[in-house]
Structure formats: C-alpha cells, structure tokens
Design a protein around this motif. Structure first.
Motif, short mmCIF file in Angstrom:
data_model
loop_
_atom_site.label_atom_id
_atom_site.label_comp_id
_atom_site.label_asym_id
_atom_site.label_seq_id
_atom_site.Cartn_x
_atom_site.Cartn_y
_atom_site.Cartn_z
N LEU A 108 5.45 3.83 1.70
CA LEU A 108 5.04 2.52 1.20
C LEU A 108 5.11 1.49 2.32
O LEU A 108 6.12 1.36 3.01
CB LEU A 108 5.96 2.07 0.05
CG LEU A 108 5.73 0.66 -0.51
CD1 LEU A 108 4.35 0.55 -1.13
CD2 LEU A 108 6.81 0.31 -1.53
N THR A 109 4.01 0.75 2.48
CA THR A 109 3.97 -0.36 3.42
C THR A 109 3.82 -1.65 2.64
O THR A 109 2.91 -1.78 1.82
CB THR A 109 2.79 -0.20 4.40
OG1 THR A 109 3.00 0.96 5.21
CG2 THR A 109 2.67 -1.42 5.30
N ASN A 159 2.98 5.07 -8.32
CA ASN A 159 1.57 5.40 -8.48
C ASN A 159 1.09 5.06 -9.90
O ASN A 159 -0.02 4.55 -10.09
CB ASN A 159 1.32 6.87 -8.17
CG ASN A 159 1.49 7.18 -6.69
OD1 ASN A 159 1.28 6.32 -5.85
ND2 ASN A 159 1.86 8.42 -6.38
N ASN A 214 4.40 9.91 0.00
CA ASN A 214 5.50 9.05 -0.47
C ASN A 214 5.91 7.97 0.53
O ASN A 214 7.09 7.72 0.76
CB ASN A 214 6.74 9.90 -0.80
CG ASN A 214 6.42 11.00 -1.77
OD1 ASN A 214 5.50 10.89 -2.59
ND2 ASN A 214 7.19 12.09 -1.71
N SER A 273 8.12 7.43 -6.24
CA SER A 273 6.73 7.45 -5.80
C SER A 273 5.79 7.73 -6.97
O SER A 273 4.73 7.11 -7.10
CB SER A 273 6.55 8.52 -4.72
OG SER A 273 5.20 8.59 -4.29
N GLN A 307 0.87 1.20 -10.19
CA GLN A 307 -0.31 0.66 -9.51
C GLN A 307 -1.59 1.00 -10.28
O GLN A 307 -2.52 0.18 -10.32
CB GLN A 307 -0.38 1.21 -8.08
CG GLN A 307 0.64 0.58 -7.14
CD GLN A 307 0.42 0.98 -5.69
OE1 GLN A 307 0.46 2.16 -5.36
NE2 GLN A 307 0.19 0.01 -4.83
N ASN A 336 0.83 -1.20 0.00
CA ASN A 336 0.00 0.00 0.00
C ASN A 336 0.87 1.25 0.00
O ASN A 336 1.71 1.43 0.89
CB ASN A 336 -0.91 0.03 1.24
CG ASN A 336 -1.75 -1.24 1.35
OD1 ASN A 336 -2.38 -1.66 0.39
ND2 ASN A 336 -1.75 -1.84 2.53
N ALA A 337 0.66 2.10 -0.99
CA ALA A 337 1.33 3.40 -1.04
C ALA A 337 0.40 4.46 -0.49
O ALA A 337 -0.80 4.47 -0.77
CB ALA A 337 1.71 3.73 -2.49
N SER A 338 0.96 5.34 0.34
CA SER A 338 0.15 6.40 0.93
C SER A 338 0.87 7.73 0.79
O SER A 338 2.08 7.79 0.52
CB SER A 338 -0.15 6.11 2.40
OG SER A 338 1.06 6.02 3.13
N VAL A 339 0.14 8.79 0.99
CA VAL A 339 0.70 10.13 0.91
C VAL A 339 1.24 10.50 2.30
O VAL A 339 0.60 10.22 3.32
CB VAL A 339 -0.39 11.12 0.47
CG1 VAL A 339 0.18 12.54 0.40
CG2 VAL A 339 -0.97 10.70 -0.88
N THR A 352 7.37 -0.97 6.86
CA THR A 352 6.21 -0.20 7.27
C THR A 352 6.46 1.29 7.07
O THR A 352 7.41 1.84 7.64
CB THR A 352 5.89 -0.47 8.75
OG1 THR A 352 5.65 -1.88 8.92
CG2 THR A 352 4.64 0.29 9.19
N GLU A 353 5.62 1.90 6.23
CA GLU A 353 5.72 3.33 5.92
C GLU A 353 7.15 3.73 5.59
O GLU A 353 7.75 4.62 6.21
CB GLU A 353 5.17 4.16 7.09
CG GLU A 353 3.67 3.96 7.30
CD GLU A 353 3.08 4.92 8.32
OE1 GLU A 353 3.87 5.52 9.10
OE2 GLU A 353 1.85 5.08 8.33
#
Length: 212
Positions: free
Chosen positions: A70-71, A144, A68, A140, A147, A63-66, A131-132
C-alpha cells in the motif's frame, strides 16, 4: 587541650548539630506542606484533557498493489484546544501516523514541540506517507473489498508526551494518545473536493478520542 576547652568544643559542636537537625526538619515540613498545597490546588482545578478534532484529510495517493503493498500520501489538519483556564500544556513530543484495521500504514511524522497556554488553540497540518508498505494478508483482502465498495475507514493517531504547567510548577511527562476516525470515500461515492492535480480533500470535523 584542657578539660574546660574540651567541654566548650563539645558544647559548640552540639549546638551546631541541633541547629542543622532543626533546619532539616523545618525543610522537610516546608516541602510537605508545599506538596499538600500543590495537590489540593490540582484537585480543585481538576485539569481537563486537551480537545482534538480532525478537521480534514487531503488524499494525494492511496493505492494498493499486488502483492499486499500500500502506498499512501495524506495531509491531515488537526485542531487542538487547551480547555483549562489555569493550566498550560507543553507538547514535548507529538507524532502522527495513519492505521488501517490496527495496522500502521504510514511512517510517523513529528510535530514540532510547542506550548499551549490557557484556552489556546493550535492547528497542525502534517503530511503522513508510506511507500509500498506491506499489509497483512487478511487486511489486504479487507482493503480490496473496501476499495471496491468505494469507502475506506482509517484511523489517524497521535502519540506523544505532555507536561502540565500550573503557575510556576511544571509536572513530569504524561503519555498522550489520540485517535481520530477518518472515513474516506472513492469513485462515484466520494464526498471529497478536488484540490489540484490528483488530490481530494475531505472535510470531516471529526472529534477525536484523547487519553492522558
């Protein structure tokens, strides 16, 4: 001490010095021929690098989150075969981790040290996770896009130290570096199989590049 006694002692010590000198020379000659024999045997045997295959990857989280971050939580199954019929391999240290576009995205997971005999096979199934993990801005953006398209290309890497065993002779440590491409698909394009809650397994059977 009389003159005769002094001459006797000098002759006695002189004999011992000559014997020690001959012993040292003999030992050097023996070690030289032993080294030549080992090098000739090594050249004749022509050791082969072990063969590595990435059999599958099970994705528990990716899972990529804002901003930048990534978990990821992956389990990889790696097959290793000693192709030599006269050499054993000591895996003194072996770490595995995942990268995306040359950036490490998981922590290193250590595989227990082991010995691989002639023509033997080992199969390892370590978990690798991060994790993160901060991802470089340019990576990044690419992640995105990948994905969104439904496919991400990762690289599963192994890094460690090995020694070779020929009969009773064991070499010094050599650096082992392994790279295994892993192509992961998501969404409607996925080629994986659901295995439990929120986990997808990808059968890859991907040959790895090995450098020793």
């Amino acid at each position: 001490m009389s003159l005769k006694e002094s001459d006797y002692c000098d002759k006695h010590h002189g004999k011992w010095r000559r014997r020690i000198k001959r012993g040292c020379i003999g030992l050097l000659i023996f070690n030289f021929f032993l080294l030549i024999t080992i090098l000739l045997a090594w050249a004749i045997i022509q050791p082969h690098k072990p063969r590595f295959v990435l059999q599958d990857v099970t994705v528990y989280a990716f899972n990529a989150s804002v901003p930048n971050l990534l978990t990821s939580n992956l389990q990889v199954t790696i097959y290793s075969r000693n192709r030599n019929d006269k050499l054993g391999i000591y895996y003194d240290r072996l770490d595995t981790y995942a990268t995306y576009r040359n950036q490490q995205i998981t922590l290193r997971t250590s595989i227990p040290p082991s010995y691989q005999g002639h023509k033997e096979v080992d199969v390892w199934s370590p978990f690798i996770l991060g994790t993160e993990v901060p991802v470089a801005p340019y990576n990044s953006l690419a992640l995105n896009q990948d994905q969104a398209s439904g496919a991400v290309s990762l690289m599963i890497k192994l890094d460690g130290r090995v020694r070779w065993k020929l009969s009773t002779y064991i070499t010094g440590r050599y650096h082992l570096y392994v790279k295994c491409p892993a192509f992961i698909t998501f969404g409607p394009r996925t080629t994986g199989i659901t295995v439990g809650e929120n986990a997808i397994k990808y059968q890859l059977i991907q040959k790895c590049d090995v450098t020793v």
